[in-house]
Design a protein around this motif. Structure first.
Motif, mmCIF file in Angstrom:
data_model
loop_
_atom_site.group_PDB
_atom_site.id
_atom_site.type_symbol
_atom_site.label_atom_id
_atom_site.label_comp_id
_atom_site.label_asym_id
_atom_site.label_seq_id
_atom_site.Cartn_x
_atom_site.Cartn_y
_atom_site.Cartn_z
ATOM 1 N N ARG A 119 -19.589 7.670 -1.773
ATOM 2 C CA ARG A 119 -19.291 7.434 -0.368
ATOM 3 C C ARG A 119 -18.517 8.579 0.290
ATOM 4 N N LEU A 120 -17.839 9.389 -0.501
ATOM 5 C CA LEU A 120 -17.042 10.480 0.070
ATOM 6 C C LEU A 120 -17.858 11.749 0.231
ATOM 7 N N CYS A 121 -18.688 12.066 -0.751
ATOM 8 C CA CYS A 121 -19.482 13.292 -0.728
ATOM 9 C C CYS A 121 -20.961 12.946 -0.794
ATOM 10 N N ALA A 122 -21.766 13.800 -0.172
ATOM 11 C CA ALA A 122 -23.209 13.558 -0.183
ATOM 12 C C ALA A 122 -23.774 13.713 -1.590
ATOM 13 N N GLN A 123 -23.179 14.632 -2.419
ATOM 14 C CA GLN A 123 -23.717 14.847 -3.768
ATOM 15 C C GLN A 123 -22.627 14.756 -4.834
ATOM 16 N N THR A 124 -21.840 15.861 -5.021
ATOM 17 C CA THR A 124 -20.855 15.911 -6.109
ATOM 18 C C THR A 124 -19.449 15.893 -5.544
ATOM 19 N N CYS A 125 -18.575 15.054 -6.194
ATOM 20 C CA CYS A 125 -17.172 14.926 -5.770
ATOM 21 C C CYS A 125 -16.258 15.420 -6.896
ATOM 22 N N GLU A 126 -15.257 16.267 -6.538
ATOM 23 C CA GLU A 126 -14.257 16.756 -7.497
ATOM 24 C C GLU A 126 -12.875 16.341 -7.012
ATOM 25 N N ASN A 127 -12.110 15.605 -7.889
ATOM 26 C CA ASN A 127 -10.792 15.087 -7.507
ATOM 27 C C ASN A 127 -9.736 16.192 -7.526
ATOM 28 N N ASP A 142 0.831 -1.198 0.000
ATOM 29 C CA ASP A 142 0.000 0.000 0.000
ATOM 30 C C ASP A 142 0.871 1.255 0.000
ATOM 31 N N CYS A 143 0.312 2.303 -0.613
ATOM 32 C CA CYS A 143 0.984 3.612 -0.616
ATOM 33 C C CYS A 143 0.386 4.499 0.450
ATOM 34 N N GLN A 144 0.876 5.716 0.564
ATOM 35 C CA GLN A 144 0.348 6.665 1.511
ATOM 36 C C GLN A 144 -1.071 7.058 1.125
ATOM 37 N N THR A 145 -1.796 7.685 2.085
ATOM 38 C CA THR A 145 -3.175 8.093 1.848
ATOM 39 C C THR A 145 -3.253 9.049 0.661
ATOM 40 N N GLY A 146 -4.164 8.796 -0.263
ATOM 41 C CA GLY A 146 -4.346 9.622 -1.451
ATOM 42 C C GLY A 146 -3.598 9.111 -2.659
ATOM 43 N N TYR A 147 -2.817 8.010 -2.499
ATOM 44 C CA TYR A 147 -2.064 7.436 -3.609
ATOM 45 C C TYR A 147 -2.315 5.935 -3.646
ATOM 46 N N GLN A 148 -2.030 5.348 -4.830
ATOM 47 C CA GLN A 148 -2.180 3.913 -5.008
ATOM 48 C C GLN A 148 -0.970 3.345 -5.737
ATOM 49 N N PHE A 149 -0.667 2.092 -5.543
ATOM 50 C CA PHE A 149 0.530 1.453 -6.103
ATOM 51 C C PHE A 149 0.249 0.971 -7.519
ATOM 52 N N THR A 205 0.892 6.202 -7.489
ATOM 53 C CA THR A 205 0.252 7.249 -8.280
ATOM 54 C C THR A 205 -0.942 7.813 -7.538
ATOM 55 N N ASP A 206 -1.389 9.026 -7.943
ATOM 56 C CA ASP A 206 -2.527 9.679 -7.292
ATOM 57 C C ASP A 206 -3.799 8.852 -7.460
ATOM 58 N N VAL A 207 -4.582 8.831 -6.404
ATOM 59 C CA VAL A 207 -5.858 8.111 -6.409
ATOM 60 C C VAL A 207 -6.974 9.099 -6.697
ATOM 61 N N ASN A 208 -7.761 8.821 -7.705
ATOM 62 C CA ASN A 208 -8.969 9.608 -7.953
ATOM 63 C C ASN A 208 -10.049 9.086 -7.012
ATOM 64 N N GLU A 209 -10.144 9.682 -5.815
ATOM 65 C CA GLU A 209 -11.066 9.202 -4.795
ATOM 66 C C GLU A 209 -12.523 9.229 -5.261
ATOM 67 N N CYS A 210 -12.826 10.183 -6.138
ATOM 68 C CA CYS A 210 -14.218 10.293 -6.614
ATOM 69 C C CYS A 210 -14.611 9.096 -7.459
ATOM 70 N N TRP A 211 -13.629 8.508 -8.197
ATOM 71 C CA TRP A 211 -13.908 7.319 -8.987
ATOM 72 C C TRP A 211 -13.779 6.044 -8.151
ATOM 73 N N SER A 212 -12.794 6.044 -7.254
ATOM 74 C CA SER A 212 -12.546 4.837 -6.455
ATOM 75 C C SER A 212 -13.652 4.588 -5.437
ATOM 76 N N TYR A 213 -14.247 5.650 -4.880
ATOM 77 C CA TYR A 213 -15.279 5.509 -3.854
ATOM 78 C C TYR A 213 -16.521 6.319 -4.229
ATOM 79 N N PRO A 214 -17.156 6.022 -5.359
ATOM 80 C CA PRO A 214 -18.300 6.833 -5.807
ATOM 81 C C PRO A 214 -19.459 6.770 -4.820
ATOM 82 N N TYR A 227 -9.549 15.436 -2.550
ATOM 83 C CA TYR A 227 -10.782 15.660 -3.309
ATOM 84 C C TYR A 227 -11.554 16.786 -2.645
ATOM 85 N N LEU A 228 -12.601 17.322 -3.377
ATOM 86 C CA LEU A 228 -13.481 18.368 -2.862
ATOM 87 C C LEU A 228 -14.933 17.954 -3.090
#
Length: 576
Positions: A309-317, A283-290, A298-307, A322-323
């Protein structure tokens, strides 16, 4: 009840002709009532005198009197002199009722001379409490608690006593088993004993015991159990473990290899090793993936990896994070993840009821109104004419802004829910018009007055002449049943079963409908050698009453016995 003077008048006259006594009264016999029965039979007087005795004495009198008759029909070689089991001593005694004097003709019986007044049964007029029973005593009475015995026990004067089922019926368990009485029941113990490793089945046969399934742990964990006839054996297990596992120290199971702890992993610098069953993960550090191909994080697109589950409505990587943003009608909450709704109902956009929704609102109407096409105005509803479903079980009556349900004028009342109708049990509430000779049977929306004759068949068979073949073929028992169904039920449908109880090996039955099936609505089927059933084979489309007679002929040990069931079958309306 015949008076005491008339009760023993016949006995007095008979005894006086023998010169045996001068005075007799009720309670006159000081010996057993059995002795009187023996004497009356020997004198050729017959056994009809039991009709003039009280129940307890008359029952013993009749038993002994008829026993002499039965004994007289045995071969002369097997006959013995019949005498009372307990004979009182000869002589003269004193009691509160006078003198006892011998009765020579009976050889055992004594008479009470100069009797007192007969005891009064106060229980005929006195009433104990509902939970008590009245017991008459000499010169008085007493109220005792009611006693109800559980199954397997019967009531005696001293209380509930156990029923010895084995003594009542010696063949209860079968020839291969011994019957053992237990408190309130009994148990069957096999006669045959089996060798070690075998047990008896329900038929008394010795069968092998599967120790591998019956014992909790016949072998150790590294050995397998193999059942044999009368015993079992343990065989060594041979384990082949998959990659990432190795054999446990006792050789009984495969355990996981911890590559991270042993240092056999291939994770790069700055990566974290996590052990997995049979493998491991880098495993890599938080926010990255091996990236396993390039061996880099490499950077993890959290909005795609956890659709979702991170935001109540819209997620921006974003790089390494993410935001969260909100759609129209919502604003971002203080936690920067959830969205808070804007309450449009504060502006009162609806004519009646407004319900706020996520990002919008919805107008609703009160009960009895519907929402207009504009989505905000409410108009009255005629529920009875516009409802797709059935609002009322019987009749719908529209009222302003609502509706009411009504029931038929007779046989039903409105249920507490205000929609369905509940049947009135005329038999229970006493609103029927059945006579005292008939039995009231409740139906949906009405009732029937039925007649049941439970004694005809039994009396008829008892009074059959020995050479009357037609009489002997008549039913031994007639039983009545009442069945109620809704019309238009699915057919064929089984409605009644008939068979002997208890069932013995070799029993065979024949079930047939002897009357009441003129329209061919019913049929019979034989389920097995000792059970038959009655079916509805045609759909009954409207309310209708039937009285059908079902005959069961039982062939048991070369004898055919007939039983008759009279079925009152009622079909009520399918609705309501």
């Amino acid at each position: 009840m015949i008076s005491s003077g008339r009760l023993f008048g016949a006995f007095t006259a008979a005894l006086k002709t023998q010169g045996l006594c001068k005075t007799i009264c009720f309670k006159a016999v000081c010996c057993s009532c059995c002795a009187l029965g023996l004497w009356m039979r020997r004198q050729g007087q017959g056994c009809d005198a039991d009709l003039h005795l009280v129940y307890s004495c008359g029952h013993v009198f009749l038993t002994c009197c008829e026993e002499v008759e039965a004994q007289s029909q045995l071969p002369l070689r097997g006959q013995e002199n019949l005498r009372p089991t307990v004979l009182p001593r000869r002589g003269t005694y004193q009691s509160q009722c006078g003198d006892f004097k011998p009765f020579p003709s009976l050889g055992c019986c004594y008479l009470w001379i100069h009797c007192c007044e007969p005891d009064v049964d106060e229980c005929l007029t006195h009433k104990c409490l509902p939970h008590q029973r009245c017991v008459n005593t000499e010169g008085s009475f007493t109220c005792r608690p009611q006693i109800t015995c559980p199954p397997g026990y019967h009531l005696k004067s001293s209380g509930c006593q156990d029923v010895d089922e084995c003594a009542m019926r010696k063949d209860r368990c079968g020839k291969d088993f011994l019957c053992e009485n237990t408190p309130g029941s009994f148990k069957c113990t096999p006669k045959q004993k089996c060798l070690s490793g075998f047990t008896q089945d329900a038929h008394g046969n010795c069968v092998d015991i599967n120790e591998c399934s019956s014992l909790a742990q016949p072998c150790s964990s590294s050995f397998a159990c193999v059942n044999t006839v009368g015993s079992f054996s343990c065989q060594q297990k041979v384990l082949v473990c998959n990659r990432g596992y190795h054999t446990s120290p006792d050789g009984a199971s495969c355990v996981d290899v911890d590559e991270c702890q042993m240092g056999s992993h291939a994770c790069g610098v700055g990566q974290i090793c996590h052990n997995l069953p049979g493998s491991y993960r880098c495993d890599c550090q938080t926010g990255y993936q091996f990236d396993a191909l390039r061996k880099v994080c490499t950077d993890v697109n959290e909005c795609w990896s956890y659709p979702g589950r991170l935001c109540a409505q819209t997620c921006e990587n974003t790089v390494g994070s993410y935001l969260c943003t909100c759609t129209a009608g919502f604003i971002l909450a203080s936690d920067q993840k959830n969205c808070e709704d804007i309450n449009e109902c504060d502006q009162k956009p609806c004519s009646q009821e407004c319900v706020n929704m996520h990002g919008s609102y919805q107008c609703y109407c009160r009960q009895g109104y519907y929402l207009h096409e504009d989505g905000r105005t409410c108009e009255d509803i005629d529920e009875c004419s516009q409802s797709i479903g059935k609002l009322c079980a019987f009749q719908c009556v529209n009222v302003v802004g609502s509706y009411l349900c009504a029931c038929p004028p007779h046989g039903y009342v409105m249920s507490a829910n205000g929609h369905t109708c509940t049947d009135v049990d005329e038999c229970k509430v006493g609103s029927h018009n059945c006579s005292s000779e008939k039995t009231c049977f409740n139906l949906q929306g009405g009732f029937r007055c039925l007649s049941f004759d439970f004694t005809f068949a039994h009396t008829h068979r008892i009074n059959c002449a020995p050479n009357s073949f037609d009489c002997q073929k008549s039913p031994l028992r007639i039983t009545y049943y009442t069945l109620s169904f809704q019309s238009n039920i699915l057919t064929p449908a089984q409605i009644f079963r008939m068979g002997p109880s208890p069932v013995y090996a070799g029993d065979h039955v024949i079930i047939s409908i002897t009357s009441g099936n003129e329209e061919n609505y019913f049929s019979t089927r034989k389920l097995n050698s000792f059970t038959g059933a009655v079916y509805i084979q045609r759909k009954v489309r409207e309310p209708k009453d039937f009285l059908i007679e079902v005959e069961m002929k039982l062939l048991r040990r070369g004898t055919v016995t007939s039983f008759l069931a009279r079925l009152y079958v009622f079909f009520t309306p399918s609705s309501m």
